[in-house]
Design a protein around this motif. Structure first.
Motif, PDB file in Angstrom:
ATOM      1  N   UNK A   1     -14.312  19.048   1.173  1.00 45.84           N
ATOM      2  CA  UNK A   1     -13.316  20.034   0.753  1.00 45.84           C
ATOM      3  C   UNK A   1     -12.141  20.085   1.712  1.00 45.84           C
ATOM      4  N   UNK A   2     -12.380  19.709   2.954  1.00 47.82           N
ATOM      5  CA  UNK A   2     -11.295  19.757   3.948  1.00 47.82           C
ATOM      6  C   UNK A   2     -10.424  18.510   3.902  1.00 47.82           C
ATOM      7  N   UNK A   3     -10.824  17.525   3.101  1.00 56.70           N
ATOM      8  CA  UNK A   3     -10.076  16.264   3.125  1.00 56.70           C
ATOM      9  C   UNK A   3      -9.215  16.027   1.891  1.00 56.70           C
ATOM     10  N   UNK A   4      -9.228  16.955   0.916  1.00 58.24           N
ATOM     11  CA  UNK A   4      -8.473  16.677  -0.314  1.00 58.24           C
ATOM     12  C   UNK A   4      -6.995  16.449  -0.016  1.00 58.24           C
ATOM     13  N   UNK A   5      -6.483  17.086   1.035  1.00 56.76           N
ATOM     14  CA  UNK A   5      -5.075  16.897   1.383  1.00 56.76           C
ATOM     15  C   UNK A   5      -4.857  15.800   2.424  1.00 56.76           C
ATOM     16  N   UNK A   6      -5.934  15.196   2.928  1.00 52.04           N
ATOM     17  CA  UNK A   6      -5.798  14.154   3.963  1.00 52.04           C
ATOM     18  C   UNK A   6      -5.135  12.920   3.369  1.00 52.04           C
ATOM     19  N   UNK A   7      -4.234  12.319   4.150  1.00 52.49           N
ATOM     20  CA  UNK A   7      -3.463  11.177   3.639  1.00 52.49           C
ATOM     21  C   UNK A   7      -3.923   9.869   4.258  1.00 52.49           C
ATOM     22  N   UNK A   8      -3.693   8.802   3.529  1.00 53.89           N
ATOM     23  CA  UNK A   8      -4.001   7.483   4.059  1.00 53.89           C
ATOM     24  C   UNK A   8      -3.470   6.414   3.118  1.00 53.89           C
ATOM     25  N   UNK A   9      -3.501   5.184   3.582  1.00 52.14           N
ATOM     26  CA  UNK A   9      -2.985   4.085   2.763  1.00 52.14           C
ATOM     27  C   UNK A   9      -3.971   3.707   1.672  1.00 52.14           C
ATOM     28  N   UNK A  10      -3.429   3.544   0.477  1.00 46.03           N
ATOM     29  CA  UNK A  10      -4.244   3.135  -0.665  1.00 46.03           C
ATOM     30  C   UNK A  10      -3.596   1.889  -1.268  1.00 46.03           C
ATOM     31  N   UNK A  11      -4.367   0.815  -1.450  1.00 49.27           N
ATOM     32  CA  UNK A  11      -3.780  -0.416  -1.986  1.00 49.27           C
ATOM     33  C   UNK A  11      -3.228  -0.217  -3.396  1.00 49.27           C
ATOM     34  N   UNK A  12      -2.220  -0.979  -3.728  1.00 51.86           N
ATOM     35  CA  UNK A  12      -1.724  -1.018  -5.097  1.00 51.86           C
ATOM     36  C   UNK A  12      -2.683  -1.812  -5.950  1.00 51.86           C
ATOM     37  N   UNK A  13      -2.641  -1.526  -7.228  1.00 53.24           N
ATOM     38  CA  UNK A  13      -3.391  -2.370  -8.162  1.00 53.24           C
ATOM     39  C   UNK A  13      -4.869  -2.082  -8.166  1.00 53.24           C
ATOM     40  N   UNK A  14      -5.533  -2.907  -8.957  1.00 56.16           N
ATOM     41  CA  UNK A  14      -6.944  -2.690  -9.257  1.00 56.16           C
ATOM     42  C   UNK A  14      -7.848  -3.123  -8.100  1.00 56.16           C
ATOM     43  N   UNK A  15      -8.743  -2.247  -7.659  1.00 58.38           N
ATOM     44  CA  UNK A  15      -9.789  -2.672  -6.717  1.00 58.38           C
ATOM     45  C   UNK A  15     -10.968  -1.721  -6.820  1.00 58.38           C
TER      46      UNK A  15
ATOM     47  N   UNK B   1      -8.890   7.887   2.010  1.00 63.45           N
ATOM     48  CA  UNK B   1      -8.373   7.904   0.635  1.00 63.45           C
ATOM     49  C   UNK B   1      -8.632   6.604  -0.127  1.00 63.45           C
ATOM     50  N   UNK B   2      -8.448   5.470   0.527  1.00 59.97           N
ATOM     51  CA  UNK B   2      -8.651   4.191  -0.165  1.00 59.97           C
ATOM     52  C   UNK B   2     -10.102   4.055  -0.607  1.00 59.97           C
ATOM     53  N   UNK B   3     -11.019   4.523   0.233  1.00 55.34           N
ATOM     54  CA  UNK B   3     -12.439   4.425  -0.118  1.00 55.34           C
ATOM     55  C   UNK B   3     -12.814   5.456  -1.181  1.00 55.34           C
ATOM     56  N   UNK B   4     -12.215   6.639  -1.104  1.00 54.80           N
ATOM     57  CA  UNK B   4     -12.454   7.624  -2.165  1.00 54.80           C
ATOM     58  C   UNK B   4     -12.160   6.975  -3.517  1.00 54.80           C
ATOM     59  N   UNK B   5     -11.045   6.257  -3.598  1.00 50.77           N
ATOM     60  CA  UNK B   5     -10.671   5.663  -4.880  1.00 50.77           C
ATOM     61  C   UNK B   5     -11.600   4.506  -5.250  1.00 50.77           C
TER      62      UNK B   5
ATOM     63  N   UNK C   1       0.836  -1.196   0.000  1.00 49.09           N
ATOM     64  CA  UNK C   1       0.000   0.000   0.000  1.00 49.09           C
ATOM     65  C   UNK C   1       0.876   1.253   0.000  1.00 49.09           C
ATOM     66  N   UNK C   2       0.360   2.300  -0.634  1.00 55.09           N
ATOM     67  CA  UNK C   2       1.082   3.575  -0.656  1.00 55.09           C
ATOM     68  C   UNK C   2       0.301   4.610   0.144  1.00 55.09           C
ATOM     69  N   UNK C   3       1.000   5.642   0.591  1.00 53.79           N
ATOM     70  CA  UNK C   3       0.299   6.726   1.274  1.00 53.79           C
ATOM     71  C   UNK C   3      -0.045   7.803   0.249  1.00 53.79           C
ATOM     72  N   UNK C   4      -1.335   8.047   0.077  1.00 53.79           N
ATOM     73  CA  UNK C   4      -1.787   9.041  -0.896  1.00 53.79           C
ATOM     74  C   UNK C   4      -2.725  10.037  -0.229  1.00 53.79           C
ATOM     75  N   UNK C   5      -2.756  11.233  -0.828  1.00 55.26           N
ATOM     76  CA  UNK C   5      -3.788  12.195  -0.445  1.00 55.26           C
ATOM     77  C   UNK C   5      -5.105  11.803  -1.119  1.00 55.26           C
ATOM     78  N   UNK C   6      -6.206  12.308  -0.558  1.00 57.89           N
ATOM     79  CA  UNK C   6      -7.510  12.052  -1.162  1.00 57.89           C
ATOM     80  C   UNK C   6      -7.525  12.508  -2.621  1.00 57.89           C
ATOM     81  N   UNK C   7      -6.956  13.697  -2.907  1.00 60.19           N
ATOM     82  CA  UNK C   7      -7.005  14.195  -4.289  1.00 60.19           C
ATOM     83  C   UNK C   7      -6.226  13.271  -5.229  1.00 60.19           C
ATOM     84  N   UNK C   8      -5.151  12.676  -4.720  1.00 63.06           N
ATOM     85  CA  UNK C   8      -4.380  11.742  -5.554  1.00 63.06           C
ATOM     86  C   UNK C   8      -5.145  10.435  -5.777  1.00 63.06           C
TER      87      UNK C   8
END
Lengths: 327, 324
Positions: free
Chosen positions: A175-189, A152-156, A2-9
């Protein structure tokens, strides 16, 4: 890994992957192309997919929502960005009277596979017209699905599911969470719509919460465990329509208590629907009235101090859970 | 006193307020020369002139926006939206401008606007002439939401709404526009906003409703009485402000509640009623609160009489509540 991504990413990845996967998917909205989105969610998409797939529109929500609905009716899969969901109210007629009804009016012959996405809720001193939680308006409309993610993982995963859904989906971000970070799994889901997630297991009181304010509820749950010995089970429905009521009922039948915590006004909010379903289906399990912790029923104030008073706080959640627990 | 239907009572209220207050103006699609598609404004333009009662283009956002501007300058506009289904193009104007103006101006600019609009199904109007949008407006702070069920209430509540200094959505149940008849005083009178009316007395099950379904609830009360089941039927008359006291008083006596409305169930106004009762009167409740509502589909043209809550469904819900 898993990678750490922002919600916007995370959102950007979801859009890019779905555009790559399905050439019918395209993005449209104010400043989504050259400017790459007011919150940079569409960064790089114009360069990568070209101007036929990423459209800057005039400032006319009714217009581009309507164009999107028409495009969806003839087989494309538009993703419409509202710069903030507050502006969707200008397009309310298009969403309620057209997007939501076309499938039924055409006896199933036409579908409207469209996603309306954008930020909603409080956004720090943006005042009455730029801070509304619009999800209750849409959750009342038959024919729509309403998604409010919280990590972030659920946003994606939820955005990908929304784009693949054959029905119109209202996808409300924070709007306050676009910069919030969290783990996002690699690959398709993808994360299916209509399935709740237990964000914190517990035995003493069920807390139903979603979106940004879920994190306030989780913070409160920590305080309640440490200072009051109350173990909350925090259930995140993630989708408000359809609502995973069975997950909520299963938790309430275990804890016998329920507190609903959400952003947006209390009177006629989504919390009312949750309370009613719980009292209706868990009547004999309930040991206390179901509490609601919501925005105060006033237009969002501009002043920072007042804005904080209006929004659900850790203290208000703690108080409500203690009342429900008679402790 | 005259026997009037709801249309005539609305007409009488508009007539009396136009005569009383030169700041009152009436406008909308076909309200002037034609007298309104339901005849609610029949003859008013001839009587008060084209400056007071006038036709507008087909632009609901424009109609409401104009009313907001007029009200900001101290007039008392009473715009008509021809069918509530057409109100959504004006949704942003109502929610973002009208409802918030008093708050945003620090109380300096009021919005004494009354938007009248026919709501509900039962006239074979299909998707776009049958909707009940009260939940959206009841959820929005700053708005009052009124829905009468009979001519007497319609006149008294509409006059109160027009004289009120805040914006009021005045929802007229078009299914009973002509069917509901009763004695109405010819002179002006007001009824307070936020007071429910007990339209049937009983000790077994509380029924909460408003608008056209009040008449179904009354039929249900008759049927239930034949089975020895006494329904306490409250006509809420106004959803904002809400007569919570009357509701809780009734629930404390009966311990059983059935909520009835035409709008779709999910996140409908009935959810708020149920949630309030569950919060404030849980210990009085003998059984779960029942909701009888429109189904969660777009309004169906052919199946509308199955979609609309009727006396049969209300009695069935009351029986379920009573036998829990």
């Amino acid at each position: 890994m898993p990678r750490t991504l922002q919600v916007r990413e995370a959102l950007n990845e979801a859009l890019a992957e779905e555009m790559e996967r399905d050439e019918r998917v395209f993005v449209m909205g104010e400043e989504v192309g050259h400017y790459q989105g007011a919150y940079k969610v569409t960064r790089g998409l114009l360069e990568r997919f070209g101007p036929r797939r990423v459209w800057d529109t005039p400032i006319n929500e009714g217009g581009f929502a309507g164009i999107g609905i028409g495009a969806a009716m003839v087989g494309l899969r538009p993703v419409i960005e509202f710069m903030t969901f507050n502006f969707s109210l200008v397009a309310f007629d298009q969403i309620v009277n057209n997007a939501a009804k076309i499938r039924q009016m055409s006896a199933g012959r036409l579908s409207v596979p469209i996603v309306f996405r954008g930020g909603g809720g409080a956004a720090r001193m943006l005042a009455a017209q730029h801070s509304q939680a619009t999800e209750p308006y849409y959750a009342h409309v038959p024919g729509l699905k309403v998604v409010v993610p919280s990590t972030p993982a659920e946003y994606k995963g939820l955005l990908k599911a929304s784009i693949r859904d054959d029905n119109p989906v209202v996808f409300i971000e924070s709007e306050l969470m676009y910069g919030a970070k969290g783990e996002v799994p690699d690959g398709e889901y993808v994360i299916p719509l209509g399935v709740a997630d237990v964000k914190r297991p517990g035995t003493d009181c069920t807390v139903v919460s979603w979106g940004r304010i879920l994190h306030t509820a989780l913070e409160a749950a920590e305080v309640l465990a440490k200072e009051h010995g109350i173990e909350c089970e925090v259930v995140d429905p993630r989708t408000l329509r359809p609502l995973d009521e069975q997950a909520i009922f299963a938790s309430v039948r275990k804890t016998n208590r329920c507190v609903v915590v959400h952003e947006g006004w209390r009177y006629g909010g989504v919390g009312a629907e949750v309370v009613d379903r719980v009292q209706s289906s868990c009547f004999d399990w309930l040991d206390a009235p179901v509490e609601r912790v919501c925005n105060v029923d006033v237009p969002q104030p501009y002043a920072r101090e007042l804005e904080e008073l209006v929004l659900p706080s850790v203290e208000r959640v703690v108080d409500a859970v203690r009342r429900a627990s008679y402790r | 006193m005259s026997v009037m239907n709801i249309i005539q009572a609305v007409h009488s209220a508009l007539d009396s307020e136009l005569a009383r207050d030169p700041d009152v103006v009436v406008f909308g699609e076909d309200v002037g020369r034609f007298g309104g598609v339901f005849r609610a404004t029949d003859g008013l333009q001839a009587k008060y002139g084209e400056d007071r009662v006038f036709d507008t283009p087909l632009s609901e956002a424009g109609i409401v926006g104009t009313a907001i501007g007029m009200a900001a300058y101290g007039m008392r506009p009473v715009p008509e939206i021809q069918f509530a289904d057409f109100i959504y193009p004006a949704f942003d104007q109502i929610v973002n401008e009208m409802a918030k103006m008093r708050y945003r101006s620090g109380g300096r600019i009021g919005q004494p606007v009354t938007i009248r609009t026919p709501v509900g199904g039962g006239i074979r109007g299909g998707h776009y002439h049958s909707q009940s949008p009260e939940a959206y407006f009841a959820h929005t702070p700053g708005l009052k939401v009124v829905c009468p069920s009979n001519p007497y209430d319609a006149k008294g509540l509409l006059i109160s709404a027009i004289r009120d200094d805040d914006p009021v959505l005045f929802l007229e149940p078009k299914r009973v526009y002509r069917a509901a008849r009763g004695e109405v005083p010819d002179e002006p009178y007001t009824l307070p906003l936020g007071k429910a009316a007990r339209v049937a007395e009983g000790e077994h099950v509380t029924v909460l409703t408003y608008g056209a379904t009040v008449h179904e609830a009354l039929k249900a009360a008759e049927i239930a009485r034949g089975e020895g089941l006494a329904l306490d039927v409250l006509d809420l008359r106004s959803l904002v402000p809400l007569d919570e006291e009357a509701i809780l008083e009734s629930v404390a006596r009966t311990g059983r509640v059935v909520i009835v409305h035409e709008a779709p169930r999910n996140c409908g106004f009935g959810a708020e009623l149920a949630a309030r009762i569950a919060e404030k009167a849980l210990l009085h409740l003998e059984c779960p609160i029942e909701r009888v509502a429109g189904f969660d589909t777009p309004f169906p043209y052919t199946l509308e009489m199955d979609y609309l809550p009727d006396a049969k469904r209300i009695v069935a819900a009351a029986r379920r509540a009573f036998s829990y």
